[in-house]
Scaffold this active site. Structure first.
Site, mmCIF file in Angstrom:
data_model
loop_
_atom_site.group_PDB
_atom_site.id
_atom_site.type_symbol
_atom_site.label_atom_id
_atom_site.label_comp_id
_atom_site.label_asym_id
_atom_site.label_seq_id
_atom_site.Cartn_x
_atom_site.Cartn_y
_atom_site.Cartn_z
ATOM 1 N N PRO B 119 0.717 -1.282 -0.078
ATOM 2 C CA PRO B 119 -0.090 -0.044 -0.076
ATOM 3 C C PRO B 119 0.894 1.446 -0.140
ATOM 4 O O PRO B 119 2.137 1.205 0.196
ATOM 5 C CB PRO B 119 -0.702 -0.029 1.249
ATOM 6 C CG PRO B 119 0.296 -0.911 2.391
ATOM 7 C CD PRO B 119 1.166 -1.813 1.429
ATOM 8 N N THR B 121 0.140 3.689 2.283
ATOM 9 C CA THR B 121 0.372 4.260 3.462
ATOM 10 C C THR B 121 1.444 3.686 4.366
ATOM 11 O O THR B 121 2.048 4.257 5.219
ATOM 12 C CB THR B 121 -0.889 4.086 4.212
ATOM 13 O OG1 THR B 121 -1.317 2.622 4.064
ATOM 14 C CG2 THR B 121 -2.033 4.875 3.760
ATOM 15 N N ASN B 122 1.824 2.450 4.201
ATOM 16 C CA ASN B 122 2.669 1.928 4.892
ATOM 17 C C ASN B 122 3.742 1.186 4.035
ATOM 18 O O ASN B 122 3.955 -0.120 3.723
ATOM 19 C CB ASN B 122 2.483 0.679 5.783
ATOM 20 C CG ASN B 122 1.194 1.192 6.830
ATOM 21 O OD1 ASN B 122 1.630 2.019 7.665
ATOM 22 N ND2 ASN B 122 0.287 0.913 6.445
ATOM 23 N N GLY B 202 -6.546 -1.015 -0.799
ATOM 24 C CA GLY B 202 -7.869 -0.502 -0.632
ATOM 25 C C GLY B 202 -8.844 -1.834 -1.114
ATOM 26 O O GLY B 202 -8.248 -3.009 -1.518
ATOM 27 N N GLY B 220 -9.429 -6.994 4.560
ATOM 28 C CA GLY B 220 -10.604 -5.824 4.413
ATOM 29 C C GLY B 220 -10.066 -4.636 5.076
ATOM 30 O O GLY B 220 -9.131 -4.680 6.002
ATOM 31 N N CYS B 253 -3.818 0.674 9.344
ATOM 32 C CA CYS B 253 -5.179 0.379 9.589
ATOM 33 C C CYS B 253 -5.728 0.046 10.782
ATOM 34 O O CYS B 253 -6.877 0.103 10.883
ATOM 35 C CB CYS B 253 -5.427 -0.649 8.367
ATOM 36 S SG CYS B 253 -4.567 -2.140 8.602
ATOM 37 N N GLU B 342 -13.702 5.539 8.516
ATOM 38 C CA GLU B 342 -12.287 5.398 8.636
ATOM 39 C C GLU B 342 -11.397 6.666 7.884
ATOM 40 O O GLU B 342 -12.300 7.127 7.129
ATOM 41 C CB GLU B 342 -11.617 4.258 7.977
ATOM 42 C CG GLU B 342 -10.250 4.063 8.080
ATOM 43 C CD GLU B 342 -9.741 2.772 7.162
ATOM 44 O OE1 GLU B 342 -10.081 2.367 6.227
ATOM 45 O OE2 GLU B 342 -8.720 2.141 7.912
#
Ligand SMILES: Cc1ncc(COP(=O)(O)O)c(C=O)c1O
Lengths: 428, 526
Positions: B119, B121-122, B202, B220, B253, B342
């Site tokens: 992803p 984000t990380n 996602g 998920g 997440c 979220e």
């Protein structure tokens, strides 16, 4: 009924008959007599299908022409797309595709090669190379190897085996002296008179069954060429394009040849083209009279597109590594088979996926070829040394297919052994 | 036979990416025969090299994506390299296991080619994590990074690949796609050479992983409720929640999304959170924030991983520069309330409830919106409440008295440390726990006749694996020169990797050791 759209045959027998009638009776009959009744129909990847629908794994690859497999999707896509814009082109003018390919070839090549001339087949490219050497040195003699094979065009055939030159009264021994392979003394003898334009060398002589140059041999030949002012021509038609695990086999010897010839696999088996790469010194005629060699189809632009894609694929680091994997698996697998038939399957000559399998019988490779064919693998004997089977796995093999080839090969070698031994006993 | 038009339609880059899978097949085939000592040596070398570059890639990832906090990414990168190695060094997923009493012998069989989707984000932490998992289990991995983070990820993957090969791994065991695109990822996911897809990202990417026709492990999204009941240590809870929300600006997440607090302790908790650096918005502030963050009906991705003060500024809310978390109160947990979704940013929704039981209902409502199967947190000293919470909120991990970012991801609990949080059946995932190395191995079971008269002989000491005898694959020297040459001539040697930089291996190791001791000791279990 075998309907191919543009033509059709009622049966395979009818086709074979017409092949003899209209095309080549001797060659057609030769294969029938050899137990290889192959008429190649469908082809895809490393598979061929006979007209009768039997599948074969191609380990002949037509000398590396199908290095990337038959109808490689990437090459087909490139050429298909290019047909929307290009055709063969006009060989008189500066050309988009020829120039692009020339640049790509030079970038891929050993240092010192700077210019490219094109042909439409390997033989023509060899002729260009030999003419180029004669022009550069203003000398006539071309030294080649006994049992060398460089093609059947005018000059190339002279540098090859007498079987083919004498047939057409094209042998010119005074201009084309030959020396035994791996014999440096003979080579020096041939060059000593300083009247030699070039030595032409297959990096590994293919049609002779891939005898390997002894370590240091090619390097020493190159040094002799320098000493006696002859050019070194590397025929990389079968050893180029990653087959030895490097783009050009000659670079594994650290040699920068004066001229390098490529053909066969260069265009992925989709559109004929061949190329001659020259050093700046050798390329003199391209400055002096650029019309010196002409060939309407030489460097056909569609071929250039095919070659650009092929070169790109061959040059990918993943592909290079895969060749190393394939070569390793094949060689260890063949060594295992050898252990089972030590006095029948006597040796493996290998450099990357360029391989020759040695059998202990004057026609041994023909037996193995036949049994491989029956076992579902197509590999061909060496025309100029039928003790050796040419074994040329593709450079994009999957592990599964490589293992399958080895399994089938083991069985075929065993059956060929049984046949030869049996027959041998009967004769004696 | 492929139709001509089918392959004409292959977008640029796809055929080459397919070749990467094929190289990975070769590498996996070789790697699957490695013995445990070799595997540990390789994994440790890669973990060391990756940990030594933890800061380098933390900075790069923040620069390239604009998400997160360098210091916190350093922690994650170290946890996902050296930390993962230390956690699993004693978990043997290589040597066959003998169960003499049940007459069973289990032989590990790696998945083969792991396609790892990582992803934005990380980014590097996930590249590190999945690569370490693959190495520990003798799998080859092809990484397809998120396009927003493709440069740092590709560079990190190459650095690990070089370290792996230098330590004896097969060439091609770690590969990365330079130019990821949707058609390319789809091609890789559906290619039969892919053994398993491990998808972090996602929902669309996870769903297409599952519909690819290949085995897939995808998880998920999260939307984490955190319940603070009246029995909680409020000061500790305040400190942990604020730190967790501030951690990497909430891009994990597992970060808390909605704080649910019992009315009787709400004011005290919020006051304590203010002291920890949180800003409690009034209803006007919450309205502005809602407007800015969800103005056009979905999360404005501009806020992802951004600092609280920056977000406040954009939203037109006054906040001090030291503010690390924004607390946005709202009344009702329902889908049309944007703040109940979220947020992947240091913004925490706050809901007051009259009782712990009502709080459990609110937590269920949060997870009903999104985040089923993911995680929830609770701060409480009452085991009955904790049990009720865990039994009724449909998540697969409930972190207790710990910040959830690092709690449910296993960095500060004894869950498996992970960047991939399985959301289970309830969260439409095949994986119900934190992803760990064992998820990438199958076992061939040798099963003897149960009849006592059929005796199973001893399998002790029979190991079908071996150490590689040199570079894999060996360089193809001519067969008649095998005794003379072993490697390519110097002119053909591949360019030296940039792996070691200027530091020596010892310096790198020492540097890593220091970093671990100083910054990581409390995150990484032994
Ligand atoms: C080494 C070598 N050189 C040249 C040639 C001639 O190429 P072509 O048949 O395309 O004329 C061949 C063909 O087999 C070859 O093997």
């Amino acid at each position: 009924m075998h309907d191919y759209g543009a033509f059709s045959y009622a049966s395979k027998d009818e086709m074979i008959g017409k092949s003899k009638e209209f095309w080549n009776p001797d060659k057609t009959q030769f294969w029938q007599d050899s137990g290889v009744d192959l008429v190649i129909d469908r082809r895809e990847g490393y598979y061929l299908w006979d007209m009768h629908g039997r599948r074969l794994i191609d380990v002949h690859l037509n000398g590396g022409t199908y290095n990337l497999g038959h109808r490689n999707p990437e090459v087909v896509a490139a050429v298909t797309a290019a047909m929307g814009h290009f055709d063969i082109g006009n060989h008189h003018f500066p050309s988009l595709a020829r120039t692009a390919l020339a640049e790509a070839l030079i970038k891929s090549a050993p240092a010192g090669l700077t210019k490219v001339a094109y042909g439409s087949g390997g033989g023509e490219a060899i002729d260009i190379a030999l003419k180029t050497a004669r022009h550069t040195t203003q000398k006539r003699k071309i030294v080649s190897i006994v049992k060398a094979y460089h093609g059947h065009t005018g000059l190339a055939v002279g540098a090859g085996d007498q079987r083919f030159s004498e047939l057409f009264l094209s042998d010119r021994p005074e201009e084309f002296p030959q020396v035994p392979f791996n014999d440096l003394d003979a080579m020096e003898q041939a060059l000593r008179g300083r009247d030699v334009a070039a030595v032409i060398m297959e990096t590994i002589p293919a049609t002779y069954g891939f005898p390997l140059p002894e370590p240091g041999y090619l390097e020493a030949v190159k040094a002799l060429c320098e000493r006696y002012d002859a050019l070194y021509i590397a025929d990389e038609v079968q050893t180029g394009l990653m087959r030895t695990g490097e783009m050009w086999g000659i670079t594994k010897h650290g040699i920068s040849p004066d001229i390098l010839v490529t053909g066969k696999g260069i265009s992925g088996g989709i559109y004929p083209i061949s190329a001659v790469l020259m050093s700046e010194r050798a390329a003199g005629w391209l400055r002096e009279d650029g019309f010196g060699h002409m060939s309407t189809f030489g460097g056909a632009e569609l071929g250039c597109i095919a070659a650009l894609k092929t070169l790109e694929i061959c040059g990918r680091p993943e592909v290079r590594t895969m060749v190393h994997y394939i070569s390793d698996l094949m060689q260890s697998g063949l060594a295992d088979i050898q252990r089972d038939y030590p006095d029948w399957f006597t040796g493996v000559r290998a450099n990357g996926v360029v391989m020759g399998l040695e059998f202990n019988h004057p026609q041994g490779a023909k037996y193995v070829m036949k049994h491989l064919y029956e076992t579902g693998v197509w590999a061909i004997f060496s025309t100029l040394d039928p003790t050796v089977l040419q074994f040329k796995p593709g450079i994009l093999l999957t592990p599964a297919l490589a293992e399958e080839i080895l399994d089938r090969t083991e069985v075929a070698i065993g059956k060929a052994c049984a046949e030869v031994r049996g027959r041998g006993r009967r004769v004696r | 036979m492929p139709q001509p038009l089918e392959y004409l339609a292959e977008p640029a880059g796809v055929p080459r990416a397919r070749q990467m899978l094929q190289q990975a097949q070769w590498a996996a085939r070789a790697f699957a025969g490695y013995d445990r000592a070799s595997v540990l040596r390789i994994a440790e070398a890669v973990a060391d090299a990756a940990a030594a570059k933890a800061r380098h890639y933390a900075e790069w990832a923040v620069r390239e994506t604009g998400f997160g906090v360098v210091e916190h990414k350093v922690v994650k990168n170290e946890a996902c390299s050296r930390g993962i190695f230390q956690t699993y060094r004693d978990t043997d997923l290589v040597t066959p296991r003998v169960d003499a009493s049940r007459k069973l012998v289990s032989v590990p069989r790696p998945a083969g080619v792991v396609l790892a989707l990582t992803p934005s984000t990380n980014p590097v932490a996930t590249v590190y994590f999945k690569t370490m998992l693959a190495l520990l289990t003798r799998n080859a991995v092809v990484i397809s990074p998120h396009p927003m983070a493709k440069e740092c990820c590709a560079d990190a993957a190459r650095m690990m690949a070089a370290a792996a090969v230098a330590a004896g791994a097969p060439e091609g065991v770690i590969q990365v796609v330079d130019e990821p695109s949707v058609p390319l990822i789809n091609a890789l996911m559906t290619d039969e050479r892919t053994s398993v897809i491990v998808a972090t990202g996602g929902t669309p990417v996870v769903r297409s992983a599952y519909s690819s026709g290949n085995p897939a492990i995808g998880v998920g999204p999260g939307n984490v409720p955190v319940l603070v009941d009246a029995s909680a240590d409020l000061a500790a809870a305040a400190k942990r929640i604020v730190a967790s929300k501030a951690f990497d600006n909430s891009v994990l997440c597992t970060n808390e999304s909605v704080l649910i607090v019992e009315e009787s302790v709400a004011d005290r908790l919020l006051a304590a959170m203010k002291r920890e650096g949180a800003l409690l918005l009034d209803s006007d502030g919450a309205r502005r924030l809602r407007e800015y963050m969800f103005g056009n009906g979905h999360l404005n991705t501009e806020v992802v991983g951004k600092p609280a003060a920056w977000i406040a500024d954009r939203a037109g809310v006054r906040a001090g520069a030291k503010t690390t978390v924004l607390l946005a109160p709202f009344d009702l947990v329902v889908p049309e309330e944007p703040l109940a979704h979220e947020k992947l940013s240091p913004v925490l929704g706050v809901v007051r409830v009259p009782s712990a039981a009502r709080g459990i209902d609110a937590a269920r409502a949060v997870v009903r919106i999104a985040g089923a199967g993911h995680s929830a947190a609770i701060h409480s000293s009452d085991p009955a409440t904790i049990m009720a919470y865990a039994a009724s909120v449909p998540v697969l991990r409930v972190s207790v008295n710990v910040g959830n970012s690092t709690g449910s991801s296993g960095l500060e609990t004894n869950l498996a440390p992970t960047m991939t949080v399985g959301t289970g059946f309830v969260g439409r995932s095949s994986l119900g726990a934190n992803l760990e190395p064992k998820n990438l191995v199958n076992w061939t079971q040798i099963a003897y006749n149960a009849d006592p008269r059929e005796v199973m002989p001893s399998f002790t000491g029979i190991v079908p694996w071996a150490a590689p005898r040199g570079p894999v694959p060996p360089y193809p020297v001519a067969s008649n020169a095998a005794g003379v040459l072993k490697a390519p001539p110097a002119t053909l040697q591949p360019a030296a990797s940039d792996l070691a930089g200027t530091a020596t291996a010892d310096e790198l190791r020492e540097h890593v050791r220091r970093l671990i001791v100083e910054e990581l000791s409390h995150f990484v279990k032994n």
